[in-house]
Design a protein around this motif. Structure first.
Motif, PDB file in Angstrom:
ATOM      1  N   GLN A 296       0.847  -1.197   0.000  1.00 27.28           N
ATOM      2  CA  GLN A 296       0.000   0.000   0.000  1.00 27.28           C
ATOM      3  C   GLN A 296       0.882   1.247   0.000  1.00 27.28           C
ATOM      4  OE1 GLN A 296      -2.230   0.668   3.583  1.00 27.28           O
ATOM      5  NE2 GLN A 296      -3.609   2.151   2.629  1.00 27.28           N
ATOM      6  N   VAL A 297       0.525   2.199  -0.842  1.00 29.17           N
ATOM      7  CA  VAL A 297       1.229   3.476  -0.903  1.00 29.17           C
ATOM      8  C   VAL A 297       0.227   4.566  -0.555  1.00 29.17           C
ATOM      9  CG1 VAL A 297       2.546   5.080  -2.329  1.00 29.17           C
ATOM     10  CG2 VAL A 297       2.808   2.612  -2.669  1.00 29.17           C
ATOM     11  N   LEU A 298       0.499   5.284   0.538  1.00 26.96           N
ATOM     12  CA  LEU A 298      -0.403   6.351   0.971  1.00 26.96           C
ATOM     13  C   LEU A 298      -0.237   7.583   0.099  1.00 26.96           C
ATOM     14  CD1 LEU A 298       0.233   6.065   4.841  1.00 26.96           C
ATOM     15  CD2 LEU A 298      -1.629   5.029   3.518  1.00 26.96           C
ATOM     16  N   GLN A 299      -1.283   8.353  -0.057  1.00 30.48           N
ATOM     17  CA  GLN A 299      -1.212   9.603  -0.801  1.00 30.48           C
ATOM     18  C   GLN A 299      -1.089  10.766   0.177  1.00 30.48           C
ATOM     19  OE1 GLN A 299      -4.248  10.206  -3.766  1.00 30.48           O
ATOM     20  NE2 GLN A 299      -3.201   8.810  -5.168  1.00 30.48           N
ATOM     21  N   LEU A 300      -0.124  11.622  -0.107  1.00 33.03           N
ATOM     22  CA  LEU A 300       0.100  12.774   0.763  1.00 33.03           C
ATOM     23  C   LEU A 300      -1.086  13.720   0.696  1.00 33.03           C
ATOM     24  CD1 LEU A 300       2.137  14.279   2.610  1.00 33.03           C
ATOM     25  CD2 LEU A 300       2.984  15.432   0.548  1.00 33.03           C
ATOM     26  N   SER A 301      -1.586  14.116   1.855  1.00 34.02           N
ATOM     27  CA  SER A 301      -2.713  15.052   1.934  1.00 34.02           C
ATOM     28  C   SER A 301      -2.614  15.780   3.262  1.00 34.02           C
ATOM     29  CB  SER A 301      -4.048  14.302   1.849  1.00 34.02           C
ATOM     30  OG  SER A 301      -4.214  13.439   2.967  1.00 34.02           O
ATOM     31  N   GLN A 302      -3.428  16.824   3.407  1.00 36.87           N
ATOM     32  CA  GLN A 302      -3.440  17.552   4.670  1.00 36.87           C
ATOM     33  C   GLN A 302      -3.960  16.658   5.792  1.00 36.87           C
ATOM     34  OE1 GLN A 302      -2.273  20.951   5.049  1.00 36.87           O
ATOM     35  NE2 GLN A 302      -2.198  19.997   7.081  1.00 36.87           N
ATOM     36  N   GLU A 303      -4.929  15.826   5.471  1.00 39.80           N
ATOM     37  CA  GLU A 303      -5.475  14.908   6.469  1.00 39.80           C
ATOM     38  C   GLU A 303      -4.411  13.926   6.957  1.00 39.80           C
ATOM     39  OE1 GLU A 303      -9.113  11.616   6.963  1.00 39.80           O
ATOM     40  OE2 GLU A 303      -8.776  12.634   5.047  1.00 39.80           O
ATOM     41  N   LEU A 304      -3.628  13.396   6.014  1.00 35.18           N
ATOM     42  CA  LEU A 304      -2.556  12.472   6.395  1.00 35.18           C
ATOM     43  C   LEU A 304      -1.504  13.189   7.234  1.00 35.18           C
ATOM     44  CD1 LEU A 304      -1.337   9.586   6.013  1.00 35.18           C
ATOM     45  CD2 LEU A 304      -0.033  10.551   4.096  1.00 35.18           C
ATOM     46  N   ALA A 305      -1.127  14.398   6.824  1.00 34.94           N
ATOM     47  CA  ALA A 305      -0.141  15.171   7.577  1.00 34.94           C
ATOM     48  C   ALA A 305      -0.641  15.457   8.990  1.00 34.94           C
ATOM     49  CB  ALA A 305       0.165  16.473   6.844  1.00 34.94           C
ATOM     50  N   ASP A 306      -1.934  15.774   9.136  1.00 39.25           N
ATOM     51  CA  ASP A 306      -2.495  16.046  10.464  1.00 39.25           C
ATOM     52  C   ASP A 306      -2.459  14.812  11.352  1.00 39.25           C
ATOM     53  OD1 ASP A 306      -2.993  18.660   9.787  1.00 39.25           O
ATOM     54  OD2 ASP A 306      -5.091  18.316   9.223  1.00 39.25           O
ATOM     55  N   SER A 307      -2.574  13.626  10.756  1.00 38.30           N
ATOM     56  CA  SER A 307      -2.558  12.399  11.552  1.00 38.30           C
ATOM     57  C   SER A 307      -1.181  12.112  12.122  1.00 38.30           C
ATOM     58  CB  SER A 307      -3.013  11.212  10.694  1.00 38.30           C
ATOM     59  OG  SER A 307      -2.051  10.899   9.701  1.00 38.30           O
ATOM     60  N   PHE A 308      -0.140  12.739  11.545  1.00 37.35           N
ATOM     61  CA  PHE A 308       1.223  12.568  12.037  1.00 37.35           C
ATOM     62  C   PHE A 308       1.691  13.756  12.875  1.00 37.35           C
ATOM     63  CE2 PHE A 308       1.802  10.070   7.902  1.00 37.35           C
ATOM     64  CZ  PHE A 308       1.560   8.852   8.542  1.00 37.35           C
ATOM     65  N   ALA A 309       0.799  14.682  13.177  1.00 37.71           N
ATOM     66  CA  ALA A 309       1.186  15.927  13.839  1.00 37.71           C
ATOM     67  C   ALA A 309       1.914  15.700  15.151  1.00 37.71           C
ATOM     68  CB  ALA A 309      -0.044  16.804  14.063  1.00 37.71           C
ATOM     69  N   ASP A 310       1.461  14.739  15.939  1.00 37.53           N
ATOM     70  CA  ASP A 310       2.054  14.489  17.252  1.00 37.53           C
ATOM     71  C   ASP A 310       2.989  13.288  17.252  1.00 37.53           C
ATOM     72  OD1 ASP A 310       0.584  16.625  18.385  1.00 37.53           O
ATOM     73  OD2 ASP A 310      -1.183  15.324  18.555  1.00 37.53           O
ATOM     74  N   VAL A 311       3.353  12.820  16.061  1.00 35.68           N
ATOM     75  CA  VAL A 311       4.217  11.640  15.936  1.00 35.68           C
ATOM     76  C   VAL A 311       5.621  12.077  15.566  1.00 35.68           C
ATOM     77  CG1 VAL A 311       4.593   9.482  14.679  1.00 35.68           C
ATOM     78  CG2 VAL A 311       2.258  10.236  15.203  1.00 35.68           C
ATOM     79  N   GLN A 312       6.617  11.514  16.255  1.00 33.02           N
ATOM     80  CA  GLN A 312       8.005  11.771  15.882  1.00 33.02           C
ATOM     81  C   GLN A 312       8.340  10.897  14.676  1.00 33.02           C
ATOM     82  OE1 GLN A 312       9.963  12.956  20.157  1.00 33.02           O
ATOM     83  NE2 GLN A 312       9.935  10.807  19.631  1.00 33.02           N
ATOM     84  N   LEU A 313       8.789  11.547  13.605  1.00 32.23           N
ATOM     85  CA  LEU A 313       8.989  10.762  12.386  1.00 32.23           C
ATOM     86  C   LEU A 313      10.271  11.132  11.646  1.00 32.23           C
ATOM     87  CD1 LEU A 313       8.211  12.603   9.651  1.00 32.23           C
ATOM     88  CD2 LEU A 313       5.904  12.277  10.526  1.00 32.23           C
ATOM     89  N   CYS A 314      10.709  10.149  10.838  1.00 32.74           N
ATOM     90  CA  CYS A 314      11.811  10.340   9.902  1.00 32.74           C
ATOM     91  C   CYS A 314      11.242  10.232   8.495  1.00 32.74           C
ATOM     92  CB  CYS A 314      12.879   9.264  10.081  1.00 32.74           C
ATOM     93  SG  CYS A 314      13.782   9.307  11.637  1.00 32.74           S
ATOM     94  N   LEU A 315      11.565  11.196   7.659  1.00 34.43           N
ATOM     95  CA  LEU A 315      11.160  11.155   6.259  1.00 34.43           C
ATOM     96  C   LEU A 315      12.364  10.745   5.428  1.00 34.43           C
ATOM     97  CD1 LEU A 315       9.268  11.788   3.846  1.00 34.43           C
ATOM     98  CD2 LEU A 315      10.161  14.140   3.930  1.00 34.43           C
ATOM     99  N   VAL A 316      12.245   9.636   4.707  1.00 27.31           N
ATOM    100  CA  VAL A 316      13.340   9.110   3.894  1.00 27.31           C
ATOM    101  C   VAL A 316      13.099   9.454   2.434  1.00 27.31           C
ATOM    102  CG1 VAL A 316      14.654   7.043   3.258  1.00 27.31           C
ATOM    103  CG2 VAL A 316      13.587   7.194   5.528  1.00 27.31           C
ATOM    104  N   LEU A 317      14.110  10.039   1.796  1.00 29.11           N
ATOM    105  CA  LEU A 317      14.045  10.373   0.374  1.00 29.11           C
ATOM    106  C   LEU A 317      15.204   9.701  -0.342  1.00 29.11           C
ATOM    107  CD1 LEU A 317      13.248  14.208   0.561  1.00 29.11           C
ATOM    108  CD2 LEU A 317      11.627  12.330   0.194  1.00 29.11           C
ATOM    109  N   GLY A 318      14.898   9.029  -1.462  1.00 27.81           N
ATOM    110  CA  GLY A 318      15.922   8.330  -2.225  1.00 27.81           C
ATOM    111  C   GLY A 318      16.462   9.165  -3.364  1.00 27.81           C
ATOM    112  N   SER A 319      17.488   8.653  -4.003  1.00 25.28           N
ATOM    113  CA  SER A 319      18.110   9.382  -5.104  1.00 25.28           C
ATOM    114  C   SER A 319      17.179   9.441  -6.310  1.00 25.28           C
ATOM    115  CB  SER A 319      19.427   8.708  -5.512  1.00 25.28           C
ATOM    116  OG  SER A 319      19.177   7.465  -6.118  1.00 25.28           O
ATOM    117  N   GLU A 320      17.377  10.444  -7.142  1.00 23.22           N
ATOM    118  CA  GLU A 320      16.510  10.631  -8.300  1.00 23.22           C
ATOM    119  C   GLU A 320      16.703   9.532  -9.336  1.00 23.22           C
ATOM    120  OE1 GLU A 320      15.394  14.259 -11.382  1.00 23.22           O
ATOM    121  OE2 GLU A 320      16.510  14.634  -9.545  1.00 23.22           O
ATOM    122  N   GLY A 321      17.959   9.046  -9.449  1.00 26.41           N
ATOM    123  CA  GLY A 321      18.241   8.038 -10.456  1.00 26.41           C
ATOM    124  C   GLY A 321      17.813   6.634 -10.043  1.00 26.41           C
ATOM    125  N   ARG A 322      18.148   6.238  -8.808  1.00 27.11           N
ATOM    126  CA  ARG A 322      17.894   4.865  -8.365  1.00 27.11           C
ATOM    127  C   ARG A 322      16.692   4.729  -7.443  1.00 27.11           C
ATOM    128  NH1 ARG A 322      23.684   3.229  -6.124  1.00 27.11           N
ATOM    129  NH2 ARG A 322      23.394   5.269  -5.154  1.00 27.11           N
TER     130      ARG A 322
END
Length: 367
Positions: A296-322
């Protein structure tokens, strides 16, 4: 002119530097062997200097013959002008700009341009505990001291336009009025990939939002992401293996000095797992999406962002090529940016900007 035998010998010396990449930060000083030309003596003992030293006869820089091997590489304070690109200090600065291993072995980086220098200086001055030290400020000769740099209490040296052009790496030195030689900040941690013990509580002052970069090799993208993370008040950046040096010339230019202001840790997936477990952090990863993804791949939205408001999180971004590594895809919850257009994906720095804005701490939101 008659020279003493010691002076003649010293002027014949040839210098050879050997690169050394440290496995920990801050690095220990390396030792360089300086050999003189053969003489009639039966044996000749090599002279050993710390690699932080240099000799420059053209600009009246002298080294005391009686000094020990612990001498550090520093521009003597009486030197106020440098006009030649063959000056050893200029060569040292040039190598700091061009070589990652040389930068980290000396624990120094070259910051080109008035704006990033001013921003780093103002940020550092606002801290109770200073994290950055400026060793030297190079100003273009016959140019007024730029606003905001006139009250910096550090060794200031005037350089010719030829030297400024050489060090800045730009075609015209007229647009570059200042270059600073700065120590790599104490907020930067480089952890050996084989090290199994790490005090993750000392890495980031705030762990509510941490950006994790997975194999970002383009310095422009990496620098832009650092600058964006700084703009949206993220707590720091974790660099996984495969990322380029955040203190490289292009990354510094793109980040406008953010790497000196934002806590950065370079480590392995093992160390990131330690951080995650210690603070019970959620791992999200930006994903291009697509119907072929079995998970499952979640879609970024304001509602999704609000659900993580009080959660400590790491956002992982990969390289553009790989894209994301297998490890990132395996352990992270995948999130994609919904798009109406036909493009498959966004540039990683553009996508990262959207993610960083939407997922920023609730206290820092404008909407």
């Amino acid at each position: 002119m008659n020279w003493s035998s010691r002076e003649r010998k010293r002027r014949r010396m040839q210098y050879t530097y050997t690169a050394w990449v440290p496995t920990t930060y801050p690095p220990l000083p390396k030792i360089v062997t300086v050999k003189s030309k053969p003489s009639s003596a039966k044996t000749q003992t090599p002279i050993r200097y710390s690699a932080h030293e240099y000799i420059n006869y053209n600009d009246n820089i002298n080294i005391n013959d009686d000094a020990d091997d612990g001498r550090k590489f520093a521009l003597p304070y009486h030197v106020k002008n440098i006009t030649s690109t063959s000056n050893p200090f200029v060569k040292h600065c040039l190598k700091l700009r061009q070589s990652s291993s040389y930068r980290h072995s000396h624990g120094s980086a070259l910051v080109v341009g008035t704006t990033p220098i001013r921003e780093i200086y103002n940020f550092n001055r606002s801290l109770q505990e200073r994290t950055v030290r400026m060793d030297c400020l190079l100003l273009l000769d016959k140019v007024e001291v730029p606003e905001g740099l006139d009250n910096i209490s550090t060794h200031t040296v005037r350089v010719s336009s030829v030297v400024m052009k050489k060090l800045s790496g730009v075609q015209s030195s007229e647009s570059i009025e200042a270059i600073a030689l700065m120590k790599i900040p104490t907020s930067f941690f480089s952890i050996d990939v084989n090290q199994k013990e790490a005090d993750c509580r000392s890495w980031f002052p705030s762990i509510h939002r941490i950006l994790v970069l997975d194999g970002i090799q383009d310095p422009g993208n990496l620098g832009t992401l650092l600058r964006t993370a700084m703009a949206f008040k993220w707590g720091g950046v974790f660099l996984l293996p495969g990322c380029c040096d955040p203190f490289s010339e292009k990354a510094l230019r793109a980040s406008r000095g953010a790497c000196f202001q934002l806590p950065i840790v370079s480590g392995s997936w093992y160390h990131l797992e330690v951080l995650k477990d210690e603070f019970q952090m959620k791992l999200l990863a930006g994903h291009a999406g697509g119907n072929e993804e079995p998970r499952q791949v979640l879609q970024l939205s304001q509602e999704l962002a609000d659900s993580f408001a009080d959660v400590q999180l790491c956002l992982v971004l990969g390289s553009e090529g790989r894209g994301l590594s297998e490890e990132s895809q395996r352990v992270c919850e995948l999130v994609t940016i919904p798009m109406q257009g036909e493009f498959e994906s966004l540039n990683v720095s553009v996508a990262g900007g959207i993610f960083l804005y939407m997922l920023q701490s609730k206290t820092h939101r404008f909407i």
